[in-house]
Design an enzyme around this catalytic site. Structure first.
Site, mmCIF file in Angstrom:
data_model
loop_
_atom_site.group_PDB
_atom_site.id
_atom_site.type_symbol
_atom_site.label_atom_id
_atom_site.label_comp_id
_atom_site.label_asym_id
_atom_site.label_seq_id
_atom_site.Cartn_x
_atom_site.Cartn_y
_atom_site.Cartn_z
ATOM 1 N N ASP A 28 0.848 -1.193 0.000
ATOM 2 C CA ASP A 28 0.000 0.000 0.000
ATOM 3 C C ASP A 28 0.881 1.238 0.000
ATOM 4 O OD1 ASP A 28 -2.120 -1.649 0.183
ATOM 5 O OD2 ASP A 28 -2.818 -0.978 2.148
ATOM 6 N N LYS A 50 -8.192 0.547 -5.006
ATOM 7 C CA LYS A 50 -9.348 -0.029 -4.334
ATOM 8 C C LYS A 50 -10.642 0.669 -4.758
ATOM 9 C CE LYS A 50 -7.091 -1.303 0.052
ATOM 10 N NZ LYS A 50 -6.955 -2.739 -0.015
ATOM 11 N N GLY A 72 -2.683 -7.422 8.223
ATOM 12 C CA GLY A 72 -2.003 -7.614 9.495
ATOM 13 C C GLY A 72 -0.547 -8.007 9.381
ATOM 14 N N GLY A 99 -0.063 -3.797 3.958
ATOM 15 C CA GLY A 99 -0.731 -2.510 3.924
ATOM 16 C C GLY A 99 0.019 -1.496 4.757
ATOM 17 N N SER A 100 -0.459 -1.315 5.989
ATOM 18 C CA SER A 100 0.118 -0.299 6.852
ATOM 19 C C SER A 100 1.480 -0.717 7.387
ATOM 20 C CB SER A 100 -0.837 -0.052 8.013
ATOM 21 O OG SER A 100 -2.169 -0.112 7.563
#
Lengths: 312, 260
Positions: free
Chosen positions: A43, A100, A233, A254-255
């Protein structure tokens, strides 16, 4: 057989497309996903981060306005990113760019198709646009990736036209527990299915609410009939390698990367961990001195919203 | 000896599955020293930038260049073709490291992004000559590169007409600079000595003629090596003893092959 995506192993039309979409057959859509296998999709929220991801060896980037951890923190309605931002990111890198769209929001998907992103993620991380129906992905030339928590959900999405599946996990938490649960659920169901008598498959298909032909195909293949990534996660190289050892084809991060102390190094370490997932010595090497990981959220807390449960 | 498949990222599983289908053992290559145990190498499709980065992290480029220089057969599909090319245009900022050896100029994302990816029936007279079968081959082009220019020692094995969309895009200008003839058709499969390059993905189709063709290149090569080093041990013996059964017993499951 023209106009229908048939799988040769069965010969008699296991996956048939409902549309007459000749220009972009299902084989080409799955083909790109196959080129992403063994890779990491990251991301990113701007062109600079996209460049860092590319330099670290990401096989694709997901262009977003906010990473899931920020969506959680800030709340509000999360929508498709500004096409301008996606275009900038597309210009900055040569690797595929994904974006997205909200679940069921086919117009957002049309816009993303028009600006030429390589893959659309119909994602539960964004706020739902339709709580009953997903996008009919057969109507698009562009390929879609969709989330799932179990085998039934995965096969429903494939029937709707998804060319790639990611297990949902719990995005933006930095907590791997849900990702493990979902991957184990899919893989466990496939193992049960493989040992099942053919006569029992009809009832099993009913039980998991999935189309019979796809269930039967999964049984024969012993895996999902499309590329299967893990998501939600992943924060460390070890998390990524865990997902690979559980049988996934690749990992979404992602993060986990850009919310950590040293994004460039962590990104590179996670990419290497996915390539050498079965080599503990190498995993130890790449895990050394990465700086602080993202803080993460404990999922025992009732107040944490479960994104994964937003769609079925 | 087996055929190595560079297994950093991409469709290496698919290549190994095709090799298994024709009774040849494929081995995943992730470290330089593993190259010593294989007679030939396939560089699979994938993201060439990613593969180059990983090869760089593991110091793989010197070993790969040495492998090519030794005259061992190497086949690159899509991203692999980019690896083998001497010159690449349309790369990421700062460029990427290449193995080189194939005297040609490749455009990285010639056919555009995913939405312009396509399948086409391409004419492969050379392959049909050697391996039989129909004169056409189902070429799967995914964000594919194309070969704009080839040196005098390179044989072109297949070409495709340029889609109108490419003709009208910015890429047309870049092509004009390299080779104006490419505005009508471009090469998508080339061979130079023991190097083979294809812009499409034979590993995604049920037709294994390209793999058989490559295996024959490998066998011819080991035959030559045998004659040269007759007195040495059998290390360079033919890799394929018709139907190597151990190669077929690998239980690993692969993705299905989708037909158009």
């Amino acid at each position: 057989m023209s106009g229908s995506g048939v799988v040769t192993v069965y010969g008699n039309g296991a996956i048939t497309e409902t549309s007459t979409n000749k220009k972009s057959p299902f084989s080409v859509k799955v083909g790109l996903a196959q080129m992403l296998r063994g890779g990491v999709i990251m991301d990113v929220v701007n062109a600079e981060q996209a460049r860092i991801a590319e330099e670290a060896g990401a096989c694709a980037v997901m262009a977003l306005e906010r990473v899931p951890a920020d969506i959680r923190a800030q709340g509000g309605v999360a929508r498709m990113s500004d096409p301008q931002l996606i275009k900038e990111i597309k210009r900055a890198v040569t690797i595929p760019v994904m974006a997205k769209a909200r679940i069921g929001h086919f117009v957002e998907a049309q816009i993303l198709e028009a600006i030429g992103v390589d893959y659309v993620d119909e994602s539960e991380v964004l706020t739902l646009a339709d709580d009953e129906n997903h996008i009919n992905k057969h109507n698009f030339q562009i390929p879609f990736v969709c989330g799932c928590r179990n085998l039934g959900e995965a096969l429903r999405r494939i029937r709707e036209g998804a060319a790639m599946i990611r297990t949902k996990g719990e995005a933006g938490t930095g907590n791997i527990i849900e990702a493990v649960r979902h991957v184990r659920s899919v893989m466990g169901d496939i193992r049960v299915l493989r040992n099942m008598d053919d006569d029992e498959v009809f009832t099993f298909a009913k039980k998991i609410s999935a189309p019979y032909d796809l269930v039967m195909q999964t049984k024969q293949l012993g895996r999902l009939p499309v590329v299967h990534f893990a998501a939600g996660g992943v924060a460390t190289p070890a998390d990524a390698a865990l997902m690979m050892q559980l049988g996934c084809d690749g990992v979404f991060v992602g993060s986990g990367v850009f919310k950590s102390g040293d994004p460039a190094r962590r990104a590179r370490a996670i990419v290497q961990a996915v390539t050498h997932y079965s080599d503990p010595g190498m995993l130890a090497d790449v895990s050394c001195g990465l700086g602080e990981a993202m803080v993460g959220i404990n999922l025992n807390d009732e107040k944490v919203e479960r994104y994964a449960a937003r769609s079925e | 000896m087996a055929i190595g498949v560079l297994a950093f990222q991409g469709s290496f599983n698919e290549h190994i599955a095709v090799l298994r289908r024709i009774g040849v053992k494929g081995v995943e290559i992730r470290k330089p020293e593993q190259l010593q145990n294989v007679a030939a190498l396939i560089i699979p499709g994938g993201e060439s930038t990613t593969m180059a980065k990983l090869a760089e992290f593991h110091n793989m480029f010197p070993a790969l260049r040495e492998f090519v220089k030794m005259g061992k057969p190497v086949w690159g599909t899509c991203a692999g073709l980019i690896f083998l090319a001497n010159k690449v245009v349309g790369q990421k900022a700062g460029g990427q490291e290449l193995v080189g050896g194939l005297d040609c100029t490749v455009h990285r994302n010639f056919f555009g992004s995913q939405i312009q990816s396509f399948e086409a029936e391409i004419s492969v007279p050379h392959i049909a000559d050697k391996e039989g079968g129909p004169p056409g081959f189902r070429g799967v082009f995914i964000r594919a590169p194309a070969i704009l220019e080839v040196g005098p020692e390179v044989d072109v094995l297949a070409e495709v007409p340029v889609p109108d969309k490419v003709k009208n895009s910015d890429i047309a200008k870049e092509i004009q600079e390299v080779n104006p003839e490419c505005l009508n058709k471009v090469a998508v499969a080339v061979k130079q000595g023991n190097l083979l390059g294809t812009a499409f993905h034979p590993e995604l189709t049920a037709d294994s003629r390209w793999h058989m063709y490559f295996v024959k290149m490998v066998n011819d090569q080991s035959e030559e090596a045998k004659i040269e080093t007759e007195t040495e041990t059998e290390t360079s013996s033919n890799i394929i003893k018709s139907g190597d059964s151990s190669a077929l017993q690998d239980p690993k499951i692969e993705l299905p092959i989708y037909l158009p």
